[in-house]
Design a protein around this motif. Structure first.
Motif, PDB file in Angstrom:
ATOM      1  N   HIS A   1       0.812  -1.215   0.000  1.00 39.76           N
ATOM      2  CA  HIS A   1       0.000   0.000   0.000  1.00 39.76           C
ATOM      3  C   HIS A   1       0.850   1.271   0.000  1.00 39.76           C
ATOM      4  O   HIS A   1       0.367   2.342   0.359  1.00 39.76           O
ATOM      5  N   ALA A   2       2.093   1.164  -0.428  1.00 43.02           N
ATOM      6  CA  ALA A   2       2.983   2.325  -0.402  1.00 43.02           C
ATOM      7  C   ALA A   2       2.751   3.225  -1.609  1.00 43.02           C
ATOM      8  O   ALA A   2       2.472   2.757  -2.711  1.00 43.02           O
ATOM      9  N   ALA A   3       2.866   4.532  -1.379  1.00 38.89           N
ATOM     10  CA  ALA A   3       2.752   5.484  -2.475  1.00 38.89           C
ATOM     11  C   ALA A   3       4.046   5.481  -3.290  1.00 38.89           C
ATOM     12  O   ALA A   3       5.116   5.106  -2.819  1.00 38.89           O
ATOM     13  N   ALA A   4       3.919   5.899  -4.545  1.00 38.72           N
ATOM     14  CA  ALA A   4       5.092   6.038  -5.406  1.00 38.72           C
ATOM     15  C   ALA A   4       5.957   7.192  -4.919  1.00 38.72           C
ATOM     16  O   ALA A   4       5.477   8.099  -4.237  1.00 38.72           O
ATOM     17  N   VAL A   5       7.239   7.165  -5.286  1.00 36.78           N
ATOM     18  CA  VAL A   5       8.159   8.218  -4.863  1.00 36.78           C
ATOM     19  C   VAL A   5       9.029   8.655  -6.029  1.00 36.78           C
ATOM     20  O   VAL A   5       9.349   7.868  -6.924  1.00 36.78           O
ATOM     21  N   ALA A   6       9.410   9.925  -6.021  1.00 41.76           N
ATOM     22  CA  ALA A   6      10.381  10.431  -6.985  1.00 41.76           C
ATOM     23  C   ALA A   6      11.777   9.961  -6.599  1.00 41.76           C
ATOM     24  O   ALA A   6      12.019   9.576  -5.448  1.00 41.76           O
ATOM     25  N   CYS A   7      12.694  10.008  -7.554  1.00 42.57           N
ATOM     26  CA  CYS A   7      14.054   9.500  -7.337  1.00 42.57           C
ATOM     27  C   CYS A   7      15.077  10.594  -7.642  1.00 42.57           C
ATOM     28  O   CYS A   7      15.745  10.562  -8.700  1.00 42.57           O
ATOM     29  N   PRO A   8      15.234  11.575  -6.755  1.00 42.83           N
ATOM     30  CA  PRO A   8      16.141  12.690  -7.023  1.00 42.83           C
ATOM     31  C   PRO A   8      17.595  12.271  -7.149  1.00 42.83           C
ATOM     32  O   PRO A   8      18.369  12.932  -7.850  1.00 42.83           O
ATOM     33  N   SER A   9      18.010  11.198  -6.470  1.00 42.95           N
ATOM     34  CA  SER A   9      19.402  10.763  -6.575  1.00 42.95           C
ATOM     35  C   SER A   9      19.724  10.305  -7.994  1.00 42.95           C
ATOM     36  O   SER A   9      20.809  10.605  -8.521  1.00 42.95           O
ATOM     37  N   VAL A  10      18.801   9.599  -8.609  1.00 38.63           N
ATOM     38  CA  VAL A  10      18.993   9.161  -9.994  1.00 38.63           C
ATOM     39  C   VAL A  10      19.008  10.371 -10.921  1.00 38.63           C
ATOM     40  O   VAL A  10      19.847  10.468 -11.831  1.00 38.63           O
ATOM     41  N   GLU A  11      18.111  11.305 -10.697  1.00 39.79           N
ATOM     42  CA  GLU A  11      18.039  12.493 -11.541  1.00 39.79           C
ATOM     43  C   GLU A  11      19.317  13.329 -11.444  1.00 39.79           C
ATOM     44  O   GLU A  11      19.818  13.838 -12.458  1.00 39.79           O
ATOM     45  N   ARG A  12      19.857  13.458 -10.234  1.00 41.05           N
ATOM     46  CA  ARG A  12      21.105  14.212 -10.073  1.00 41.05           C
ATOM     47  C   ARG A  12      22.267  13.519 -10.777  1.00 41.05           C
ATOM     48  O   ARG A  12      23.119  14.181 -11.397  1.00 41.05           O
ATOM     49  N   ALA A  13      22.315  12.192 -10.688  1.00 38.29           N
ATOM     50  CA  ALA A  13      23.384  11.451 -11.354  1.00 38.29           C
ATOM     51  C   ALA A  13      23.313  11.636 -12.865  1.00 38.29           C
ATOM     52  O   ALA A  13      24.333  11.824 -13.539  1.00 38.29           O
ATOM     53  N   LEU A  14      22.112  11.622 -13.409  1.00 44.52           N
ATOM     54  CA  LEU A  14      21.950  11.816 -14.850  1.00 44.52           C
ATOM     55  C   LEU A  14      22.359  13.222 -15.265  1.00 44.52           C
ATOM     56  O   LEU A  14      23.045  13.408 -16.279  1.00 44.52           O
ATOM     57  N   SER A  15      21.958  14.208 -14.487  1.00 49.00           N
ATOM     58  CA  SER A  15      22.312  15.589 -14.831  1.00 49.00           C
ATOM     59  C   SER A  15      23.810  15.824 -14.717  1.00 49.00           C
ATOM     60  O   SER A  15      24.365  16.725 -15.357  1.00 49.00           O
ATOM     61  N   GLY A  16      24.479  14.984 -13.930  1.00 45.34           N
ATOM     62  CA  GLY A  16      25.924  15.090 -13.795  1.00 45.34           C
ATOM     63  C   GLY A  16      26.692  14.327 -14.849  1.00 45.34           C
ATOM     64  O   GLY A  16      27.926  14.286 -14.801  1.00 45.34           O
ATOM     65  N   GLY A  17      25.967  13.704 -15.780  1.00 47.09           N
ATOM     66  CA  GLY A  17      26.613  13.012 -16.889  1.00 47.09           C
ATOM     67  C   GLY A  17      26.739  11.517 -16.743  1.00 47.09           C
ATOM     68  O   GLY A  17      27.376  10.863 -17.592  1.00 47.09           O
ATOM     69  N   ALA A  18      26.160  10.913 -15.695  1.00 52.65           N
ATOM     70  CA  ALA A  18      26.252   9.471 -15.510  1.00 52.65           C
ATOM     71  C   ALA A  18      25.485   8.727 -16.594  1.00 52.65           C
ATOM     72  O   ALA A  18      24.445   9.194 -17.072  1.00 52.65           O
ATOM     73  N   ALA A  19      25.979   7.559 -16.978  1.00 54.53           N
ATOM     74  CA  ALA A  19      25.281   6.691 -17.919  1.00 54.53           C
ATOM     75  C   ALA A  19      24.061   6.088 -17.230  1.00 54.53           C
ATOM     76  O   ALA A  19      23.992   6.047 -15.989  1.00 54.53           O
ATOM     77  N   PRO A  20      23.070   5.597 -18.006  1.00 57.84           N
ATOM     78  CA  PRO A  20      21.844   5.070 -17.391  1.00 57.84           C
ATOM     79  C   PRO A  20      22.073   4.033 -16.307  1.00 57.84           C
ATOM     80  O   PRO A  20      21.477   4.121 -15.227  1.00 57.84           O
ATOM     81  N   ARG A  21      22.928   3.066 -16.551  1.00 62.80           N
ATOM     82  CA  ARG A  21      23.122   2.010 -15.551  1.00 62.80           C
ATOM     83  C   ARG A  21      23.833   2.524 -14.309  1.00 62.80           C
ATOM     84  O   ARG A  21      23.543   2.094 -13.185  1.00 62.80           O
TER      85      ARG A  21
END
Length: 264
Positions: free
Chosen positions: A202-222
């Protein structure tokens, strides 16, 4: 249970004929049970799990319209099937739940309120929910709404269209089960957004800011996907263990991000 149910008075049933009537009948949400598509409430009524004093029926309230524009405007009583026909990705994919009967009856408002399949997609799209309840009507970001959905009647949603999107989920084979995990990603004007659901029963969905920051910093998807564990707290439930979710989730996030790159 049966004896107490037989002794209880018949509930008052109100079929709202307009949005205004639905809002008035709902009031502050106290002592009233709302039926949109009935896919959640009807089984509870059938088995005597609940026996409400008042029931508000939304089928005739005019809350099922979908206006195909940007942002997409979706009535709270619109079905998932209708939404899937016009919504952008990843919302369209999230609305295509495997059970055809449920898809044709379940409403957007009910799904959003109980932590259903749509929440991750709505988060990454920056959707807003218009609802009524104590304190009157309000329009708020989807994340604020799902943090405290009870006591609110979903009237409509505003869903901005992204530049691209992708949606993945892990399910059991049986079509009636809830997803074990869901991942939604979307490319908007301000970058890539990621959200996950299915972290517990019954948990609500959550955003993933850590993933978003990694992507904005140039990290590859994996590489970026590995950061998802910093954003979530998976739990054990009848569908899967927290151990399983922690190990599968980064893989799903990476695959969704790769699909997003292909969709650009």
């Amino acid at each position: 249970m049966l004896a107490s149910r037989l002794a209880a008075p018949e509930p008052e049933v109100v079929v709202a004929r307009s949005e205004a009537e639905a809002i008035a009948v709902f009031g502050d949400g106290a002592g009233i049970t709302v039926i949109g598509g009935g896919t959640i409430v009807t089984p509870l009524l059938t088995h005597g799990a609940i026996w409400p004093e008042r029931v508000l029926m939304l089928q005739a309230a005019g809350l099922d319209d979908i206006l195909d524009r940007d942002p997409l405007e979706v009535g709270g009583a619109a079905t998932l099937a209708a939404l899937a026909d016009v919504a952008p990705e990843p919302l369209a994919a999230a609305a295509r739940i495997p059970d055809y009967e449920i898809r044709g009856q379940a409403t957007v408002g009910g799904n959003v309120t109980v932590g259903g399949d749509l929440q991750p997609a709505l988060i990454v799209l920056g959707a807003r929910v218009r609802s009524a309840g104590a304190g009157g009507e309000r329009l708020e970001p989807i994340e604020d709404f799902i943090a405290a959905p009870w006591g609110r009647l979903v009237l409509s949603l505003e869903v901005p269209r992204p530049l691209a999107g992708a949606f993945l989920q892990q399910r059991r084979r049986h079509s009636h089960t809830h997803p074990v995990l869901t991942v939604a990603v979307a490319l908007r004007g301000d970058g890539v957004h990621v959200a996950v659901g299915g972290l517990a029963e019954h948990a609500a969905a959550v955003a993933c800011p850590s993933v978003e920051r990694a992507l904005s910093g140039g990290a590859a998807p994996r590489e970026a996907a590995a950061s998802v564990i910093e954003d979530v707290r998976p739990e054990d439930d009848p569908l899967a263990s927290a151990w399983y979710r922690r190990r599968v989730l980064p893989v799903l996030v990476a695959r969704a991000l790769e699909q997003l790159e292909e969709a650009r």
